[in-house]
Design an enzyme around this catalytic site. Sequence first.
Site, PDB file in Angstrom:
ATOM      1  N   ASP A   1       0.546   4.945   1.777  1.00 22.82           N
ATOM      2  CA  ASP A   1      -0.254   5.442   2.895  1.00 22.82           C
ATOM      3  C   ASP A   1      -1.319   6.441   2.449  1.00 22.82           C
ATOM      4  O   ASP A   1      -1.041   7.374   1.689  1.00 22.82           O
ATOM      5  CB  ASP A   1       0.634   6.085   3.956  1.00 22.82           C
ATOM      6  CG  ASP A   1       1.395   5.038   4.749  1.00 22.82           C
ATOM      7  OD1 ASP A   1       0.941   3.879   4.800  1.00 22.82           O
ATOM      8  OD2 ASP A   1       2.446   5.384   5.318  1.00 22.82           O
TER       9      ASP A   1
ATOM     10  N   HIS B 116       0.828  -1.204   0.000  1.00 16.33           N
ATOM     11  CA  HIS B 116       0.000   0.000   0.000  1.00 16.33           C
ATOM     12  C   HIS B 116       0.863   1.255   0.000  1.00 16.33           C
ATOM     13  O   HIS B 116       2.045   1.220   0.366  1.00 16.33           O
ATOM     14  CB  HIS B 116      -0.910   0.023   1.228  1.00 16.33           C
ATOM     15  CG  HIS B 116      -0.151   0.150   2.527  1.00 16.33           C
ATOM     16  ND1 HIS B 116       0.506  -0.911   3.111  1.00 16.33           N
ATOM     17  CD2 HIS B 116       0.082   1.217   3.329  1.00 16.33           C
ATOM     18  CE1 HIS B 116       1.087  -0.513   4.224  1.00 16.33           C
ATOM     19  NE2 HIS B 116       0.867   0.795   4.379  1.00 16.33           N
TER      20      HIS B 116
ATOM     21  N   ARG C 293       4.435   6.351  14.819  1.00 20.26           N
ATOM     22  CA  ARG C 293       4.491   6.946  13.478  1.00 20.26           C
ATOM     23  C   ARG C 293       3.996   8.381  13.454  1.00 20.26           C
ATOM     24  O   ARG C 293       2.908   8.680  13.941  1.00 20.26           O
ATOM     25  CB  ARG C 293       3.631   6.137  12.505  1.00 20.26           C
ATOM     26  CG  ARG C 293       3.805   6.618  11.073  1.00 20.26           C
ATOM     27  CD  ARG C 293       2.972   5.815  10.126  1.00 20.26           C
ATOM     28  NE  ARG C 293       1.797   6.558   9.731  1.00 20.26           N
ATOM     29  CZ  ARG C 293       0.807   6.054   9.007  1.00 20.26           C
ATOM     30  NH1 ARG C 293       0.852   4.792   8.629  1.00 20.26           N
ATOM     31  NH2 ARG C 293      -0.220   6.788   8.683  1.00 20.26           N
TER      32      ARG C 293
ATOM     33  N   HIS D 101       4.612   0.159   0.319  1.00 27.95           N
ATOM     34  CA  HIS D 101       5.309  -0.662   1.309  1.00 27.95           C
ATOM     35  C   HIS D 101       4.382  -1.709   1.899  1.00 27.95           C
ATOM     36  O   HIS D 101       3.163  -1.650   1.721  1.00 27.95           O
ATOM     37  CB  HIS D 101       5.920   0.217   2.405  1.00 27.95           C
ATOM     38  CG  HIS D 101       4.933   1.094   3.114  1.00 27.95           C
ATOM     39  ND1 HIS D 101       4.487   2.284   2.597  1.00 27.95           N
ATOM     40  CD2 HIS D 101       4.291   0.950   4.304  1.00 27.95           C
ATOM     41  CE1 HIS D 101       3.634   2.831   3.436  1.00 27.95           C
ATOM     42  NE2 HIS D 101       3.488   2.049   4.485  1.00 27.95           N
TER      43      HIS D 101
HETATM   44  C1  OGA Z   1       2.848   2.349   8.272  1.00 32.91           C
HETATM   45  C2  OGA Z   1       3.059   0.946   7.978  1.00 32.91           C
HETATM   46  C3  OGA Z   1       4.819  -0.552   8.474  1.00 32.91           C
HETATM   47  C4  OGA Z   1       5.340  -1.331   9.619  1.00 32.91           C
HETATM   48  O1  OGA Z   1       3.259   2.810   9.343  1.00 32.91           O
HETATM   49  O2  OGA Z   1       2.282   3.044   7.404  1.00 32.91           O
HETATM   50  O3  OGA Z   1       2.589   0.457   6.988  1.00 32.91           O
HETATM   51  O4  OGA Z   1       6.319  -2.026   9.396  1.00 32.91           O
HETATM   52  N1  OGA Z   1       3.832   0.316   8.853  1.00 32.91           N
HETATM   53  O5  OGA Z   1       4.774  -1.289  10.709  1.00 32.91           O
HETATM   54 MN    MN Z   2       1.730   2.138   5.742  1.00 31.62          MN
END
Ligand code: OGA
Ligand code: MN
Length: 305
Positions: free
Chosen positions: A109, A107, A273, A257
Amino acid sequence: MSMIKIIPLGFAAGAQVVGVDLRQPLSDADQRRINEAWLEHIVLVFPEQQLTPEEQIAFSRRFGVLDDHESQAPSTLHPEHREILVLSNKVVGGKKSGTYNSGRNWHTDLSYTTRLAKGAILHCKEKPPVGGDTMWANLYLALETLTPPIRRLIEDLEALHDVTLVRGIEQRDPTVVAEMKKRNPPVIHPVVRTHPETGRKSLLVNQRIRRFLGMSDEESQNLLAMLNAHATSPEFVYRHRWSVGDVVMWDNRCSMHVALGDFDQTKPRVMFRCSLEGEVETGRIARDLAGSDRESMLQAVAAVS
Ligand code: OGA
Ligand code: MN
């Protein structure tokens, strides 16, 4: 003078940034250096950082406007700082966290909103002994390596992104899921997008796309599978193996990612995050989409023959 060193970690993406303590205010020279490296390498890893939420927020703010996480369920935010989304698989008050399985399919974000995120800054707080890596794909390379006929096919194509395609969403707390759906109706984005800073084009596909506009489901699904398989080829991917203290900052304007679920789920994995708000709104909410399905195409052909 900047003491920063940039050490590439991968061909398609990824570089380590050393010689900077992110608890300290960044000099303008360091910020420029980091931003240039970010545009070039897409994913930057700052090892061995120990940031408080305030310090993480202050660092993140240097790279854009922080998202207040309006698109997220409130229970998934840090109790004192809504600028921090807490990705955790811990059980809280007898309940699984609303983010316990976040990011499990490829995806970009916030593609399920009209304003894709500019980027994000993820700080590893706790991690399982093995597994739980994150992978990023370079979507400039994905676009640039398509053949001219496919490039022409997708040049003006639009896709419908749908939050209900977040993998594992149905296993989350129903109130969190209901919040996510209510806040995020399906949206349409172009398949080819232009990076506002580099001016380069990239391929905006992922596994949260329901269909392409004007195509039958059959056409959409096959084309999407082909584009996703191409874009996630190992040649375009950087895989990060986390250490506690890592800060990873990614450019969401040219990448996608996935967070791998290959770890012992009884072991904690906790990430804080900060998200950077997108500079431009490229999407629109989907209303009254007249889908052209295969059946109606066949009917139309039958009528004229
Ligand atoms: C995000 C995500 C990745 C992770 O924070 O957007 O996809 O490794 N996380 O936790
Ligand atoms: Mn993400």
